[in-house]
Scaffold this motif. Sequence first.
Motif, PDB file in Angstrom:
ATOM      1  N   VAL A 170       0.838  -1.210   0.000  1.00 17.37           N
ATOM      2  CA  VAL A 170       0.000   0.000   0.000  1.00 17.37           C
ATOM      3  C   VAL A 170       0.869   1.254   0.000  1.00 17.37           C
ATOM      4  N   LEU A 171       1.908   1.264   0.830  1.00 18.28           N
ATOM      5  CA  LEU A 171       2.822   2.415   0.858  1.00 18.28           C
ATOM      6  C   LEU A 171       3.477   2.619  -0.500  1.00 18.28           C
ATOM      7  N   GLY A 172       3.903   1.497  -1.119  1.00 17.98           N
ATOM      8  CA  GLY A 172       4.572   1.603  -2.408  1.00 17.98           C
ATOM      9  C   GLY A 172       3.677   2.155  -3.493  1.00 17.98           C
ATOM     10  N   VAL A 173       2.394   1.807  -3.444  1.00 20.61           N
ATOM     11  CA  VAL A 173       1.458   2.251  -4.479  1.00 20.61           C
ATOM     12  C   VAL A 173       1.006   3.687  -4.251  1.00 20.61           C
ATOM     13  N   TYR A 174       0.734   4.050  -2.989  1.00 17.77           N
ATOM     14  CA  TYR A 174       0.111   5.348  -2.715  1.00 17.77           C
ATOM     15  C   TYR A 174       1.101   6.404  -2.200  1.00 17.77           C
ATOM     16  N   ILE A 175       2.198   5.980  -1.592  1.00 13.94           N
ATOM     17  CA  ILE A 175       3.201   6.955  -1.129  1.00 13.94           C
ATOM     18  C   ILE A 175       4.581   6.498  -1.619  1.00 13.94           C
ATOM     19  N   PRO A 176       4.807   6.479  -2.918  1.00 17.17           N
ATOM     20  CA  PRO A 176       6.044   5.925  -3.471  1.00 17.17           C
ATOM     21  C   PRO A 176       7.308   6.640  -3.009  1.00 17.17           C
ATOM     22  N   GLU A 177       7.239   7.969  -2.824  1.00 17.81           N
ATOM     23  CA  GLU A 177       8.443   8.703  -2.411  1.00 17.81           C
ATOM     24  C   GLU A 177       8.929   8.216  -1.048  1.00 17.81           C
ATOM     25  N   THR A 178       8.010   8.046  -0.126  1.00 14.37           N
ATOM     26  CA  THR A 178       8.374   7.553   1.210  1.00 14.37           C
ATOM     27  C   THR A 178       8.824   6.099   1.153  1.00 14.37           C
ATOM     28  N   ALA A 179       8.136   5.277   0.340  1.00 13.04           N
ATOM     29  CA  ALA A 179       8.446   3.855   0.247  1.00 13.04           C
ATOM     30  C   ALA A 179       9.874   3.621  -0.255  1.00 13.04           C
ATOM     31  N   LEU A 180      10.312   4.421  -1.219  1.00 13.49           N
ATOM     32  CA  LEU A 180      11.662   4.258  -1.767  1.00 13.49           C
ATOM     33  C   LEU A 180      12.738   4.505  -0.707  1.00 13.49           C
ATOM     34  N   GLY A 229      13.099  -9.811  12.502  1.00 14.69           N
ATOM     35  CA  GLY A 229      13.012  -8.580  11.721  1.00 14.69           C
ATOM     36  C   GLY A 229      12.410  -8.775  10.350  1.00 14.69           C
ATOM     37  N   ALA A 230      11.944 -10.004  10.044  1.00 18.83           N
ATOM     38  CA  ALA A 230      11.405 -10.285   8.714  1.00 18.83           C
ATOM     39  C   ALA A 230      10.216  -9.405   8.344  1.00 18.83           C
ATOM     40  N   PRO A 231       9.216  -9.230   9.206  1.00 22.41           N
ATOM     41  CA  PRO A 231       8.077  -8.380   8.815  1.00 22.41           C
ATOM     42  C   PRO A 231       8.493  -6.966   8.442  1.00 22.41           C
ATOM     43  N   ILE A 232       9.396  -6.372   9.224  1.00 23.45           N
ATOM     44  CA  ILE A 232       9.832  -4.996   8.938  1.00 23.45           C
ATOM     45  C   ILE A 232      10.727  -4.967   7.709  1.00 23.45           C
ATOM     46  N   GLY A 233      11.728  -5.864   7.683  1.00 14.76           N
ATOM     47  CA  GLY A 233      12.694  -5.864   6.583  1.00 14.76           C
ATOM     48  C   GLY A 233      12.050  -6.136   5.240  1.00 14.76           C
ATOM     49  N   LEU A 234      11.261  -7.215   5.152  1.00 11.93           N
ATOM     50  CA  LEU A 234      10.626  -7.551   3.887  1.00 11.93           C
ATOM     51  C   LEU A 234       9.522  -6.563   3.536  1.00 11.93           C
ATOM     52  N   GLY A 235       8.826  -6.046   4.551  1.00  9.83           N
ATOM     53  CA  GLY A 235       7.799  -5.043   4.291  1.00  9.83           C
ATOM     54  C   GLY A 235       8.379  -3.796   3.662  1.00  9.83           C
ATOM     55  N   CYS A 236       9.513  -3.344   4.197  1.00 10.83           N
ATOM     56  CA  CYS A 236      10.175  -2.152   3.644  1.00 10.83           C
ATOM     57  C   CYS A 236      10.685  -2.402   2.230  1.00 10.83           C
ATOM     58  N   TYR A 237      11.273  -3.572   2.014  1.00  8.39           N
ATOM     59  CA  TYR A 237      11.818  -3.857   0.680  1.00  8.39           C
ATOM     60  C   TYR A 237      10.691  -3.992  -0.340  1.00  8.39           C
ATOM     61  N   PHE A 238       9.584  -4.629   0.065  1.00 10.34           N
ATOM     62  CA  PHE A 238       8.454  -4.780  -0.842  1.00 10.34           C
ATOM     63  C   PHE A 238       7.825  -3.423  -1.148  1.00 10.34           C
ATOM     64  N   ALA A 239       7.809  -2.541  -0.168  1.00  8.42           N
ATOM     65  CA  ALA A 239       7.282  -1.188  -0.384  1.00  8.42           C
ATOM     66  C   ALA A 239       8.098  -0.470  -1.450  1.00  8.42           C
ATOM     67  N   ALA A 240       9.431  -0.563  -1.340  1.00  6.62           N
ATOM     68  CA  ALA A 240      10.300   0.076  -2.328  1.00  6.62           C
ATOM     69  C   ALA A 240      10.134  -0.534  -3.704  1.00  6.62           C
ATOM     70  N   THR A 241       9.942  -1.867  -3.746  1.00  3.69           N
ATOM     71  CA  THR A 241       9.750  -2.537  -5.031  1.00  3.69           C
ATOM     72  C   THR A 241       8.453  -2.085  -5.693  1.00  3.69           C
ATOM     73  N   MET A 242       7.370  -2.052  -4.926  1.00  2.00           N
ATOM     74  CA  MET A 242       6.078  -1.663  -5.482  1.00  2.00           C
ATOM     75  C   MET A 242       6.042  -0.186  -5.866  1.00  2.00           C
ATOM     76  N   ALA A 243       6.880   0.633  -5.220  1.00  2.00           N
ATOM     77  CA  ALA A 243       6.898   2.072  -5.516  1.00  2.00           C
ATOM     78  C   ALA A 243       7.320   2.345  -6.947  1.00  2.00           C
ATOM     79  N   SER A 244       8.116   1.456  -7.508  1.00  2.00           N
ATOM     80  CA  SER A 244       8.621   1.690  -8.864  1.00  2.00           C
ATOM     81  C   SER A 244       7.939   0.802  -9.903  1.00  2.00           C
ATOM     82  N   GLN A 245       6.831   0.119  -9.512  1.00  2.00           N
ATOM     83  CA  GLN A 245       6.179  -0.813 -10.426  1.00  2.00           C
ATOM     84  C   GLN A 245       4.719  -0.447 -10.639  1.00  2.00           C
ATOM     85  N   ASP A 246       4.145  -1.074 -11.668  1.00  2.00           N
ATOM     86  CA  ASP A 246       2.723  -0.927 -11.974  1.00  2.00           C
ATOM     87  C   ASP A 246       1.907  -1.638 -10.890  1.00  2.00           C
TER      88      ASP A 246
END
Length: 413
Positions: A23-33, A186-203
């Motif tokens: 959700v962060l990656g799609v709606y707040i991409p600047e922060t997600a990156l 730390g998996a929920p935080i680590g993977l959540g952050c990385y997935f946010a950054a990935t989705m920020a730059s994708q369709d």
Amino acid sequence: MWKYFEPYKASIVLLISLAIGGVLGVYIPETALKLQPIGKIFLNLLFMIIVPLVSVSVMSSIAGMSDLKKLGKILTVIFFVSIIMALIPAAGVVGLATLFDPAQGVTITLADKFNSGSGEMDFVNMVTTNDFVGLLSKSNILALIIMSVIAGIAIGQSGEQGKNIAESLNGLNIVIMKIVSIIMTGAPIGLGCYFAATMASQDSQLLVTFARAIMMFFAATLIYFVFGSSIYSWLGGGMPAVRAFWKNAVEPSATALGTCSSLGALPVNIRAAKAMGINEEIVDISLPLLVNLNKGGVAMIAALKIVFIFSVLGMDFTAEIFFLTMLISVLSAIIVGGVPGGAFLGEIFIVTTLGLPLEAIPMLVVLGTLTDAPATLINVIHDLPAAQIVERFTKKLNPHESLTVEQNLACSE
């Protein structure tokens, strides 16, 4: 009610974090990156422990099987059955995904360049290195597994000295798994952050591809559960074996879905196998081995992950990649899937072996987490027809007590 969800607690937390990241990656991409460095720290921690985790876990597992070396015929059949029952579902999923492309034209772009699929696969360098230091790199994980298997066999054949080393490896394995458990907090935080950054730059349509892939896997699991189980049981003893299987399949199936643990379902599986009329000596020997070696569900999801990631990256799934997918699926089922903490090890194994970018890991984790329950169902339930096949091809440990399936069933009742 909450007790029912207890086995899924870690998966639910992880999925929630990945959903928040998406959700962060799609709606707040600047922060997600800006969250990507946090995700990279977590992944780097995993990469740092991967070499000792794989080498020690595999060596200790193989070395611990030395007391069964006299039962070579049974072990040979079990390994052969496990390989075949990994190849069949993996090839089936690849075929299904080829016909019904889960990506449906959706591709992603990555900042980092990678070389997978761009040329010929160098299988020599993939399965070996030219010096020992090369085994200490995560890039040579396949070679590390092969050498660890050889080392485990050597330890098991080294008598009392080997037993001392095996005991030390077991202790070291406990320590390493404790390290992994600390990192995985730390998996929920680590993977959540990385997935946010990935989705920020994708369709955002990428999320739809996950749904298609997961629904396809559920459909494939249902088909394989019904028809695969029946065919394997028939091979193990004809129609009487098929009837015996389905008469006793409900309890282990429900346990597998409820616990999401192959090992947790083992006691129920052993009871079901004996109720099916399988010779008790065969059950007691084969099922503890099959629970670690025969993981068709792991092979299925490994194959789907590879086809999916190649599709969304817009890469050609060549004949070479197909055979490599079969190899990775078998190794994931027999070795990687049997290693404690192997869930994340499977993603790393796929990414490092195929030379894929780090951005692929969170996407593979999403697939693996959402398909864990049906994959566990296949892992557990197919140990029963596998034991029937083992019994058929090894006869009985005591040939003078050879009984038919009907006679064994009559005795068990």
